[in-house]
Design a protein around this motif. Sequence first.
Motif, short mmCIF file in Angstrom:
data_model
loop_
_atom_site.label_atom_id
_atom_site.label_comp_id
_atom_site.label_asym_id
_atom_site.label_seq_id
_atom_site.Cartn_x
_atom_site.Cartn_y
_atom_site.Cartn_z
N HIS A 1 62.77 59.71 22.52
CA HIS A 1 63.49 59.75 23.95
C HIS A 1 63.24 58.11 24.46
N ARG B 1 59.72 62.74 20.49
CA ARG B 1 60.07 64.07 21.08
C ARG B 1 59.26 65.12 20.21
N ASP C 1 59.77 69.12 21.33
CA ASP C 1 61.27 69.60 20.91
C ASP C 1 61.14 69.84 19.53
N GLU D 1 71.86 58.68 27.07
CA GLU D 1 72.09 59.94 26.65
C GLU D 1 71.02 60.52 25.63
N HIS D 2 70.64 61.66 25.69
CA HIS D 2 69.82 62.11 24.84
C HIS D 2 70.29 63.69 24.55
N THR E 1 69.97 67.67 24.30
CA THR E 1 69.18 68.67 24.75
C THR E 1 68.56 68.86 23.62
N ARG E 2 67.49 69.92 23.87
CA ARG E 2 66.73 70.63 22.60
C ARG E 2 67.48 71.47 21.62
N GLU E 3 68.36 72.13 22.38
CA GLU E 3 69.54 72.93 21.68
C GLU E 3 70.48 72.30 20.98
N GLN E 4 70.66 70.99 21.19
CA GLN E 4 71.84 70.21 20.49
C GLN E 4 71.09 69.46 19.32
#
Length: 118
Positions: free
Chosen positions: A75, A88, A91, A11-12, A14-17
């Motif tokens: 990542h 990343r 991002d 699990e990674h 998201t950019r928004e998180q």
Amino acid sequence: MPTPKQARSLEHPTREQISLEGVLHALSDPMRLMVVRALAEEGVADQSCSVFDLPVSKSTTTHHFRVLRESGVIHQIYRGTAKLNSLRRDDLEALFPGLLDSVLTAYDRQSERAPAAG
């Protein structure tokens, strides 16, 4: 029953998180900074965890990679039995322009200084 691919996914965020606090926390540890510095070098492709010779135990190394992944700094993907790591950068640059380069420049300058007497 999960397929082998599902069992091997990580699990990674998201950019928004990705949060500034999480990134700064991840970058606040010298071992994690060593990993990020190595991944940030020009021309470096995905690197296996095993190429990083950190002066800590294997379980501590695993912890550092998990912190970097969960904060959104790196990542990780499985390729066979190897876990490959990449920065990343896109991002992080989109969210916090100049932050990564500033931290890495400061880290390099600090590394060049003579250790303080203690």
